[in-house]
Each structure stands twice: as structure tokens, then as C-alpha cells.
Scaffold this motif. Structure first.
Motif, PDB file in Angstrom:
ATOM      1  N   SER A 106       0.814  -1.224   0.000  1.00 43.00           N
ATOM      2  CA  SER A 106       0.000   0.000   0.000  1.00 43.00           C
ATOM      3  C   SER A 106       0.845   1.271   0.000  1.00 43.00           C
ATOM      4  N   LEU A 107       1.852   1.298  -0.886  1.00 40.98           N
ATOM      5  CA  LEU A 107       2.702   2.479  -1.021  1.00 40.98           C
ATOM      6  C   LEU A 107       3.003   2.703  -2.497  1.00 40.98           C
ATOM      7  N   TRP A 108       2.810   3.941  -2.939  1.00 39.59           N
ATOM      8  CA  TRP A 108       3.034   4.299  -4.337  1.00 39.59           C
ATOM      9  C   TRP A 108       3.738   5.658  -4.390  1.00 39.59           C
ATOM     10  N   ALA A 109       4.540   5.888  -5.432  1.00 42.30           N
ATOM     11  CA  ALA A 109       5.225   7.176  -5.551  1.00 42.30           C
ATOM     12  C   ALA A 109       5.611   7.455  -6.991  1.00 42.30           C
ATOM     13  N   VAL A 110       5.643   8.739  -7.332  1.00 43.02           N
ATOM     14  CA  VAL A 110       6.163   9.235  -8.604  1.00 43.02           C
ATOM     15  C   VAL A 110       7.223  10.277  -8.282  1.00 43.02           C
ATOM     16  N   ALA A 111       8.365  10.171  -8.942  1.00 44.62           N
ATOM     17  CA  ALA A 111       9.462  11.136  -8.766  1.00 44.62           C
ATOM     18  C   ALA A 111       9.899  11.633 -10.139  1.00 44.62           C
ATOM     19  N   ASP A 112      10.098  12.929 -10.255  1.00 49.58           N
ATOM     20  CA  ASP A 112      10.478  13.572 -11.520  1.00 49.58           C
ATOM     21  C   ASP A 112      11.792  14.302 -11.292  1.00 49.58           C
ATOM     22  N   GLY A 113      12.885  13.734 -11.818  1.00 52.73           N
ATOM     23  CA  GLY A 113      14.215  14.258 -11.552  1.00 52.73           C
ATOM     24  C   GLY A 113      14.515  15.560 -12.265  1.00 52.73           C
ATOM     25  N   MET A 114      15.443  16.313 -11.702  1.00 51.45           N
ATOM     26  CA  MET A 114      15.880  17.574 -12.304  1.00 51.45           C
ATOM     27  C   MET A 114      17.379  17.723 -12.090  1.00 51.45           C
ATOM     28  N   GLY A 115      17.996  18.543 -12.916  1.00 51.46           N
ATOM     29  CA  GLY A 115      19.423  18.770 -12.787  1.00 51.46           C
ATOM     30  C   GLY A 115      20.214  18.166 -13.931  1.00 51.46           C
ATOM     31  N   GLY A 116      19.554  17.945 -15.055  1.00 54.46           N
ATOM     32  CA  GLY A 116      20.248  17.336 -16.194  1.00 54.46           C
ATOM     33  C   GLY A 116      19.983  15.847 -16.239  1.00 54.46           C
ATOM     34  N   HIS A 117      20.163  15.245 -17.403  1.00 56.10           N
ATOM     35  CA  HIS A 117      19.770  13.852 -17.620  1.00 56.10           C
ATOM     36  C   HIS A 117      20.323  12.913 -16.558  1.00 56.10           C
ATOM     37  N   GLN A 118      21.634  12.926 -16.361  1.00 53.29           N
ATOM     38  CA  GLN A 118      22.243  11.967 -15.446  1.00 53.29           C
ATOM     39  C   GLN A 118      21.850  12.254 -14.011  1.00 53.29           C
ATOM     40  N   ASN A 119      21.926  13.535 -13.610  1.00 51.31           N
ATOM     41  CA  ASN A 119      21.630  13.890 -12.232  1.00 51.31           C
ATOM     42  C   ASN A 119      20.156  13.715 -11.894  1.00 51.31           C
ATOM     43  N   GLY A 120      19.287  14.119 -12.801  1.00 47.29           N
ATOM     44  CA  GLY A 120      17.856  13.976 -12.544  1.00 47.29           C
ATOM     45  C   GLY A 120      17.447  12.526 -12.414  1.00 47.29           C
ATOM     46  N   ALA A 121      17.957  11.683 -13.290  1.00 45.04           N
ATOM     47  CA  ALA A 121      17.643  10.260 -13.231  1.00 45.04           C
ATOM     48  C   ALA A 121      18.171   9.644 -11.941  1.00 45.04           C
TER      49      ALA A 121
END
Length: 246
Positions: free
Chosen positions: A30-45
Motif C-alpha cells: 500500500s505504497l506508491w510514488a512518482v518522482a520527476d528528476g531535475m538537474g540534467g539527464h544523469q543527475n535527474g535520473a
């Protein structure tokens, strides 16, 4: 007993070369999450992946308040690693490495949503869509503090700039909302690459579909018909009575 019907998907889109989004679907816990990285391709991912991996390993108990505290602690740990440990290891000023996050934990029909940034949590109930989270963006700050209407705030050249995110500041500030769910409800967690492309009517239509999987597939089909210039992620969560329930 409550059974959770949930489905998740993430996609690079049609323009970006790499997906900086990450999703977590721990339906059994019962746990769900969405994360959207930032800081350039490598750093955001890296940042979005760190959030999902930290939450994926989280021990969860049979108490919503306890689970909320554990999710909070996990996100603060990631924030510390992004703002302190990674910078110190580099030996020189490091570029910003951060990520939005929106997470939902449930126990029975009680739920809690925690977020930082502009990834969103929607509740769909009786054919109506409600936004449960509030964006941590300059536009929202102008609406709250400068008495601008949404159309005026959207005209600001930095309207979509984030004011909060995991890794953006040494001290992480999370917003939290608790609520009760009803059978027939749907929850939608999504990154801005998805919701900025779709109208409320399109979101409503997708969430009215019978299953979480159908809803997610319809959402992505709608976005990918257009430019899909950003990464996109979505999780749809649907509580249903367990087959063993009377």
C-alpha cells in the motif's frame, strides 16, 4: 478487507533522450510514488531513482501514522544524501541534483499523501476530479502571496520553476494531507509531463474506465498522440472490496 487495483507506467516521451522520471508501485504494501528528476539527464535520473529505491526498501507496519513517519524519514535521508554526501564526495561545488516526489500510503480506507514539487495527486470521486496536492512552483507562490489569478501567474517567465524538491535545499519541507477513501474512488499520481498535456475532461474520461491498467494506458495513449515533449509518469490506484468480503 480492501484489495488494491493499481497500475503504473513511465515513458521518455518523444523529445527527451532519457527518462528522468521514476515510479514505485508497492501495491502489496500500500505504497506508491512518482518522482520527476531535475538537474540534467544523469543527475535527474539519479535523484528520482534514489527516491524510489529508498521507498522500495522501506519496512512498513500495520499503522498509517507509523508508515507516514517512515516515508518522511526516507525522503529526508535522500535529501541529505543529495545535498550533503554527494557534494562532499565530489570535493567541489556540485550541480543541483534533485527530484520532485509525490507519494501515497494507505491503511484500510485511510490514506496519506506527501509531496514536494509539482508532481501531483488527484482524487477522482463520483465523476469529479479533485486536486489533493498543491504545486510547489513560483506560479503557485504568486497566486498565494501576490494575489494573482492562475492565468496571470502563468505568464511569469519562471512560472514553472520549483520552490521545493528533494535535493533542492538542505532542509526538506514536505506537505502532507490525510483523507478517507471510498469504494469507487480513483487516485492518480503523475508527473507534470502528463498532466500539463491533458485537460480535466481527458483525465476524467481515463479515470472513469473500469480498471487501473485501462486508465493508465488511456492516459499515455492520449499524451503520446501529441508532442509528448517531456518525460511522463502515472500511477492509478483503485480500492475495491476483497473477493472474500461479504
Amino acid at each position: 478487507m480492501i484489495h488494491w487495483d493499481s497500475a503504473s507506467q513511465t515513458h521518455t516521451g518523444k523529445v527527451r533522450s532519457r527518462n528522468e522520471d521514476a515510479v514505485l508501485d508497492r501495491r502489496a504494501h500500500s505504497l506508491w510514488a512518482v518522482a520527476d528528476g531535475m538537474g540534467g539527464h544523469q543527475n535527474g535520473a539519479l535523484a528520482s531513482r534514489m527516491i524510489v529505491e529508498q521507498l522500495a526498501d522501506l519496512p512498513l507496519g500495520a499503522n498509517l501514522d507509523q508508515n507516514q513517519r517512515r516515508v518522511r524519514q526516507a525522503l529526508h535521508q535522500v535529501n541529505h544524501r543529495l545535498t550533503q554526501d554527494l557534494t562532499l564526495c565530489a570535493g567541489e561545488p556540485a550541480p543541483l541534483i534533485g527530484s520532485t516526489v509525490v507519494a501515497v500510503a494507505t491503511y484500510g480506507m485511510r490514506a496519506v499523501c506527501l509531496w514536494a514539487g509539482d508532481s501531483r495527486c488527484y482524487l477522482w470521486r463520483r465523476q469529479k476530479l479533485y486536486l489533493l496536492s498543491k504545486d510547489h512552483t513560483l506560479a503557485q507562490q504568486l497566486i498565494n502571496g501576490a494575489n494573482m489569478n492562475p492565468a496571470q501567474a502563468a505568464q511569469h517567465p519562471s512560472a514553472q520553476a520549483l520552490t521545493r524538491a528533494v535535493g533542492a535545499h538542505e532542509i526538506l519541507r514536505l506537505d502532507v494531507t490525510e483523507f478517507n477513501l471510498q469504494v469507487g474512488d480513483r487516485l492518480l499520481l503523475c508527473s507534470d509531463g502528463l498532466y500539463r498535456t491533458l485537460t480535466v475532461r481527458q483525465l476524467n474520461h481515463a479515470l472513469a474506465l473500469p480498471s487501473a491498467r485501462e486508465a493508465v494506458e488511456h492516459l499515455f495513449a492520449e499524451v503520446l498522440q501529441g508532442a509528448a515533449s517531456d518525460n511522463l509518469s502515472a500511477i492509478v490506484i483503485r480500492p475495491t472490496p476483497s473477493p472474500s468480503s461479504p
